[in-house]
Scaffold this motif. Structure first.
Motif, mmCIF file in Angstrom:
data_model
loop_
_atom_site.group_PDB
_atom_site.id
_atom_site.type_symbol
_atom_site.label_atom_id
_atom_site.label_comp_id
_atom_site.label_asym_id
_atom_site.label_seq_id
_atom_site.Cartn_x
_atom_site.Cartn_y
_atom_site.Cartn_z
ATOM 1 N N GLU A 170 34.008 -28.168 -12.566
ATOM 2 C CA GLU A 170 34.656 -28.183 -11.247
ATOM 3 C C GLU A 170 34.794 -26.788 -10.618
ATOM 4 O O GLU A 170 35.397 -26.646 -9.555
ATOM 5 N N GLU A 171 34.248 -25.765 -11.239
ATOM 6 C CA GLU A 171 34.354 -24.416 -10.671
ATOM 7 C C GLU A 171 33.339 -24.261 -9.536
ATOM 8 O O GLU A 171 32.241 -24.825 -9.573
ATOM 9 N N ASP A 172 33.721 -23.474 -8.501
ATOM 10 C CA ASP A 172 32.826 -23.335 -7.348
ATOM 11 C C ASP A 172 31.697 -22.351 -7.640
ATOM 12 O O ASP A 172 31.777 -21.482 -8.504
ATOM 13 N N GLY A 173 30.628 -22.485 -6.866
ATOM 14 C CA GLY A 173 29.424 -21.692 -7.074
ATOM 15 C C GLY A 173 29.622 -20.208 -6.864
ATOM 16 O O GLY A 173 28.956 -19.384 -7.505
ATOM 17 N N GLU A 174 30.533 -19.831 -5.985
ATOM 18 C CA GLU A 174 30.744 -18.414 -5.706
ATOM 19 C C GLU A 174 31.292 -17.687 -6.937
ATOM 20 O O GLU A 174 30.829 -16.595 -7.293
ATOM 21 N N ALA A 175 32.268 -18.295 -7.610
ATOM 22 C CA ALA A 175 32.846 -17.669 -8.801
ATOM 23 C C ALA A 175 31.797 -17.558 -9.912
ATOM 24 O O ALA A 175 31.716 -16.536 -10.600
ATOM 25 N N ILE A 176 30.993 -18.597 -10.071
ATOM 26 C CA ILE A 176 29.953 -18.569 -11.095
ATOM 27 C C ILE A 176 28.898 -17.523 -10.755
ATOM 28 O O ILE A 176 28.409 -16.795 -11.621
ATOM 29 N N GLY A 177 28.555 -17.409 -9.464
ATOM 30 C CA GLY A 177 27.602 -16.389 -9.033
ATOM 31 C C GLY A 177 28.120 -14.985 -9.260
ATOM 32 O O GLY A 177 27.365 -14.084 -9.671
ATOM 33 N N ASP A 178 29.405 -14.770 -9.025
ATOM 34 C CA ASP A 178 30.014 -13.449 -9.272
ATOM 35 C C ASP A 178 29.970 -13.112 -10.763
ATOM 36 O O ASP A 178 29.728 -11.960 -11.147
ATOM 37 N N ASP A 179 30.217 -14.119 -11.596
ATOM 38 C CA ASP A 179 30.157 -13.932 -13.049
ATOM 39 C C ASP A 179 28.747 -13.504 -13.463
ATOM 40 O O ASP A 179 28.563 -12.564 -14.253
ATOM 41 N N LEU A 180 27.743 -14.169 -12.908
ATOM 42 C CA LEU A 180 26.354 -13.851 -13.221
ATOM 43 C C LEU A 180 26.004 -12.428 -12.787
ATOM 44 O O LEU A 180 25.340 -11.688 -13.525
ATOM 45 N N ALA A 181 26.461 -12.039 -11.603
ATOM 46 C CA ALA A 181 26.163 -10.686 -11.104
ATOM 47 C C ALA A 181 26.731 -9.624 -12.043
ATOM 48 O O ALA A 181 26.080 -8.603 -12.321
#
Length: 395
Positions: A170-181
């Motif tokens: 249920e986590e949003d894509g922006e937070a996951i993208g920031d984690d990846l960066a």
């Protein structure tokens, strides 16, 4: 609700994790003996053993690390050759390479290392050369698994691989993208350091024991962190605020004359749970023996006489034992082969129910494990990934 406790003693740190008041995890770390699991090291191949399909790598420790051919081939199974080449064709003595420690040195064995690199973040595990996306099996809903899979495919580049962790549900894509960066930056820094450093040298160490627990377990909505060291509490709060922007983590500094583990009755639980003989709430007991090759757990009825018949008494004792040993395996961080000698049951249905109870109780364990089922001798077999020595309590 989870309650994480950190006791900072002279020369060591102890952590305890309680779920609904029950102790489920414990770890201790000597200040001068921080673990190497997760660390990236530029090492040098010392010798190659074709007969073992393995190499030994100098990583700057007392014993050379062990590198098996499966950890040298491409991390994606579909991209591996159908027939494994000789490791002598892939590695040469004197060759320098970046490896990651996956298992601590245990006993007479050196550390186990791999070239299947992974960097864990809050929401994902970043695998810079794996080339695939996976979703935690603990996320059960198919629509959420599909959403995360598609998100991972959208975010990854070229040969990158991603594992979406359970907490990404249920986590949003922006937070996951920031984690990846952030993880990409870490990997780039590792590669840059490797260019100029002379082997053997540590290029990157995983987070501290406390930070790993916070990263992997902490939920700001329900959990609290209690520490008896104000300076480390400040650092922990800063770490949580950086990891969870916009949240208000609960970090409490324990004060008072009563030691932290005594105040919350952690110490009595530790003393009881690390005995060879452990009593079950209903009157049965477990006998826990660890050898170099495996761990054997024996179940006994003891003082339990609550069933309507012998079979019912045995069944109820075994169910209770399965529930409790799952907690103890996680608490003691027992790894390798585990054999459980449950009390003999006549009913196949009862055996199936006991195995199912153990599987359910083990579902909260973050360490990889497999319950293999019953042997012809009526013993239950399971394995759990071993990355370090089994836990012991600092006295």
């Amino acid at each position: 609700m989870k309650r994480m406790m950190v006791h900072c003693g002279p020369g060591s740190t102890e952590i305890a994790l309680l779920e609904n008041g029950k102790l489920v995890e414990y770890a201790a770390e000597r200040s001068q003996h921080r673990g190497l699991v997760g660390s990236f090291i530029k090492g040098k191949v010392v010798n190659v053993i074709p007969g073992m399909q393995a190499a030994f790598v100098d990583i700057g420790q007392k014993k050379n690390a062990f590198l098996y051919i499966d950890d040298v081939l491409h991390p994606h199974l579909e991209k591996q050759p159908k027939q494994k080449p000789s490791i002598a064709l892939l590695l040469k003595p004197g060759q320098e390479l970046v490896v990651q420690v996956v298992k601590e040195a245990i006993g007479n064995k050196g550390a186990r290392v791999t070239t299947h690199y992974s960097l864990p973040g809050r929401w994902i595990v970043y695998m810079p050369t794996s080339g695939y996306v996976a979703v935690s099996k603990k996320i059960g809903r198919e629509e959420e698994r599909y959403r995360l899979k598609m998100l991972g495919e959208e975010l990854r580049e070229e040969e990158e691989g991603l594992i979406l962790r359970t907490v990404a549900d249920e986590e949003d894509g922006e937070a996951i993208g920031d984690d990846l960066a952030q993880l990409r930056k870490q990997w780039a820094a590792i590669l840059e350091k490797a260019k100029h450093a002379a082997a053997p040298v540590v290029l990157h160490q995983d987070l501290s024991m406390i930070q790993r627990l916070m990263r992997d377990v902490y939920s700001p909505e329900t959990d609290e962190l209690i520490m008896d060291c104000p300076e480390q509490a400040e650092e922990a709060l800063a770490f949580l605020q950086a990891m969870l922007p916009g949240e208000t983590p609960r970090v409490i500094v324990h004060e008072g004359a009563t030691p932290l583990f005594d105040h919350y009755e952690v110490k009595p639980q530790l003393e009881k749970d690390f005995q060879r003989k452990i009593w079950l709430p209903g009157g049965g007991y477990l006998v826990w023996d660890t050898t170099e090759a495996l761990t054997v757990i024996d179940v006994n009825t003891g003082k339990f006489t609550g069933g309507d018949s012998l079979e019912d008494t045995v069944f109820r004792t075994n169910l209770e034992a399965a529930q409790e040993m799952a907690r103890l395996i996680r608490l003691r961080d027992t790894g390798g082969i585990i054999i459980v000698d449950f009390i003999d049951m006549d009913s196949d249905e009862h055996r199936s129910d006991v195995c199912e109870r153990l599987e359910q109780a083990m579902s909260g364990d973050r360490t990889q494990h497999h319950i293999l089922g019953w042997t012809k001798l009526g013993l239950l077999e399971m394995t759990r990934k071993r990355m370090r020595e089994e836990n012991t309590v600092i006295s």
